[in-house]
Every structure is written in structure tokens, then in C-alpha cells.
Scaffold this motif. Structure first.
Motif, short mmCIF file in Angstrom:
data_model
loop_
_atom_site.label_atom_id
_atom_site.label_comp_id
_atom_site.label_asym_id
_atom_site.label_seq_id
_atom_site.Cartn_x
_atom_site.Cartn_y
_atom_site.Cartn_z
N ARG A 139 -33.34 20.69 -57.12
CA ARG A 139 -32.31 20.82 -56.08
C ARG A 139 -32.60 21.90 -55.04
NH1 ARG A 139 -27.08 23.86 -58.05
NH2 ARG A 139 -27.96 25.36 -59.52
N THR A 140 -33.50 22.82 -55.34
CA THR A 140 -33.86 23.81 -54.33
C THR A 140 -35.02 23.33 -53.46
OG1 THR A 140 -35.39 24.92 -55.84
CG2 THR A 140 -33.13 25.75 -55.78
N GLN A 141 -35.69 22.27 -53.88
CA GLN A 141 -36.88 21.80 -53.19
C GLN A 141 -36.66 20.53 -52.38
OE1 GLN A 141 -39.64 21.09 -56.35
NE2 GLN A 141 -39.16 23.02 -57.35
N MET A 142 -35.55 19.83 -52.63
CA MET A 142 -35.35 18.52 -52.02
C MET A 142 -33.99 18.44 -51.34
SD MET A 142 -36.49 15.84 -54.96
CE MET A 142 -38.19 15.54 -55.33
N ALA A 143 -33.95 17.60 -50.31
CA ALA A 143 -32.67 17.24 -49.70
C ALA A 143 -31.92 16.36 -50.68
CB ALA A 143 -32.90 16.51 -48.39
N LEU A 144 -30.63 16.27 -50.51
CA LEU A 144 -29.79 15.52 -51.44
C LEU A 144 -30.23 14.07 -51.59
CD1 LEU A 144 -27.44 15.41 -53.39
CD2 LEU A 144 -25.90 15.16 -51.43
N ASP A 145 -30.57 13.40 -50.51
CA ASP A 145 -30.99 12.00 -50.60
C ASP A 145 -32.23 11.83 -51.47
OD1 ASP A 145 -28.91 11.18 -49.01
OD2 ASP A 145 -30.10 11.07 -47.17
N ASP A 146 -33.21 12.70 -51.29
CA ASP A 146 -34.43 12.62 -52.11
C ASP A 146 -34.14 12.98 -53.56
OD1 ASP A 146 -35.95 11.94 -49.86
OD2 ASP A 146 -36.31 14.05 -49.38
N LEU A 147 -33.29 13.96 -53.76
CA LEU A 147 -32.91 14.36 -55.11
C LEU A 147 -32.21 13.22 -55.84
CD1 LEU A 147 -32.58 16.52 -57.32
CD2 LEU A 147 -30.49 17.25 -56.15
N LEU A 148 -31.33 12.52 -55.15
CA LEU A 148 -30.62 11.40 -55.76
C LEU A 148 -31.59 10.34 -56.28
CD1 LEU A 148 -27.63 11.03 -53.32
CD2 LEU A 148 -27.48 11.50 -55.76
N SER A 149 -32.55 10.00 -55.47
CA SER A 149 -33.54 9.00 -55.87
C SER A 149 -34.30 9.45 -57.11
CB SER A 149 -34.51 8.76 -54.71
OG SER A 149 -35.52 7.88 -55.10
N GLU A 150 -34.71 10.70 -57.13
CA GLU A 150 -35.47 11.24 -58.26
C GLU A 150 -34.64 11.28 -59.54
OE1 GLU A 150 -38.83 12.48 -60.11
OE2 GLU A 150 -38.72 11.96 -57.99
N LEU A 151 -33.40 11.75 -59.44
CA LEU A 151 -32.62 11.87 -60.67
C LEU A 151 -32.19 10.52 -61.21
CD1 LEU A 151 -29.18 11.87 -60.66
CD2 LEU A 151 -29.65 13.66 -59.07
N MET A 152 -31.98 9.54 -60.35
CA MET A 152 -31.65 8.18 -60.85
C MET A 152 -32.84 7.61 -61.62
SD MET A 152 -28.54 7.58 -59.95
CE MET A 152 -28.38 5.82 -60.11
N GLN A 153 -34.03 7.81 -61.09
CA GLN A 153 -35.23 7.33 -61.77
C GLN A 153 -35.42 8.07 -63.10
OE1 GLN A 153 -38.73 7.65 -59.35
NE2 GLN A 153 -40.07 6.90 -60.96
N THR A 154 -35.23 9.37 -63.09
CA THR A 154 -35.37 10.17 -64.31
C THR A 154 -34.39 9.72 -65.37
OG1 THR A 154 -36.16 12.08 -63.07
CG2 THR A 154 -35.22 12.51 -65.25
N ALA A 155 -33.14 9.52 -64.98
CA ALA A 155 -32.11 9.11 -65.94
C ALA A 155 -32.45 7.77 -66.57
CB ALA A 155 -30.75 9.05 -65.26
N GLN A 156 -32.89 6.83 -65.77
CA GLN A 156 -33.23 5.50 -66.29
C GLN A 156 -34.44 5.56 -67.21
OE1 GLN A 156 -33.57 3.21 -62.71
NE2 GLN A 156 -31.37 2.85 -62.59
#
Length: 143
Positions: free
Chosen positions: A105-122
Motif C-alpha cells: 500500500r505504500t508502493q502502489m496506487a489504490l487501483d493497482d493495489l486492488l488488482s494485486e490483492l484480489m489476485q493474491t486472495a484468490q
């Protein structure tokens, strides 16, 4: 940095934060807001709004992680989205999702973070049984 608000039925929200902090350290701009048995909807909404207002004052985008779609935390936050245009909601909060959020969250904008965390969760959801574990052991031994 993206601010994080976690809201669940019962004390799970705080427990998720404590567990994730064991792995990646103490977090700032992160709050848990549990919806407790017997709590009024007005009181619960006021607690959420207090944290959101604090995040907005700091000029941060806000990521809200909730336990389930259609539950009181989710419904309350969706009603508040009109007043908080920098707010995003993700359902199904889990430890891998939270760890990805804390680490990125300190390295990415919210949109990019959302994509990453959705992929991680799945990708964190897997099923194991004796057959798969036996196959895994055999594959490991072949190295």
C-alpha cells in the motif's frame, strides 16, 4: 499510502490486523471496526464515519475490507460511498489479502493495489487431502 479500514461481524477485524502485524509489523492508517452483537446501526455507522473522516483529513485513498457481501459492514460502507469518492470496498477479507495490502500500500496506487490483492486472495485458496499431499511428497522427493 492507502488507508485501510477492516470491518467484520464480531471481533474478527481486530484479530486479522493483529495476525497480519505479527508477520509484517505494526501498521499505521489501519483501523478495525467490528459490528458487535446488540450494537445499533447508527452507532456502528458513526464509528465507521469517524475513521473515514480521519483518513480523508490525511488525504488518503481508503480501502475497506469486509467479511461478506450483503452484511451490515458491507451495506453500511456502500451507503457511505457517496460521501467518500476515494473509498473502495473488497469483500471476503483474509490474511493473505491483508498481508498483500500491508506490504504494497505504500508502493502502489489504490487501483493497482486492488488488482494485486484480489489476485493474491484468490491464489491463497487451495484444497489439500491425503492424495494431493502424497503426490506433493513424491514430487518433492524427485528433486
Amino acid at each position: 499510502m492507502v488507508a485501510v479500514l477492516i470491518s467484520t461481524h464480531g471481533p474478527t477485524a481486530q484479530s486479522l490486523i493483529v495476525s497480519a502485524e505479527m508477520i509484517c509489523g505494526k501498521q499505521t492508517l489501519c483501523e478495525a471496526v467490528p459490528f458487535l452483537m446488540g450494537q445499533s446501526l447508527d452507532e456502528f455507522q458513526q464509528q465507521i464515519e469517524n475513521h473515514l473522516a480521519s483518513f480523508v483529513q490525511q488525504g488518503e485513498a481508503i480501502l475497506c475490507l469486509v467479511d461478506l457481501k450483503g452484511g451490515t459492514p458491507f451495506n453500511t460502507l456502500t451507503r457511505l460511498m457517496v460521501n467518500y469518492p476515494n473509498l473502495e470496498i473488497v469483500t471476503g477479507v483474509n490474511i493473505p489479502m491483508l498481508l498483500a495490502t500491508f506490504m504494497l500500500r505504500t508502493q502502489m496506487a489504490l487501483d493497482d493495489l486492488l488488482s494485486e490483492l484480489m489476485q493474491t486472495a484468490q491464489q491463497s485458496i487451495e484444497h489439500y487431502n491425503m492424495v494431493s499431499m502424497t503426490s506433493s511428497i513424491i514430487e518433492d522427493e524427485e528433486f
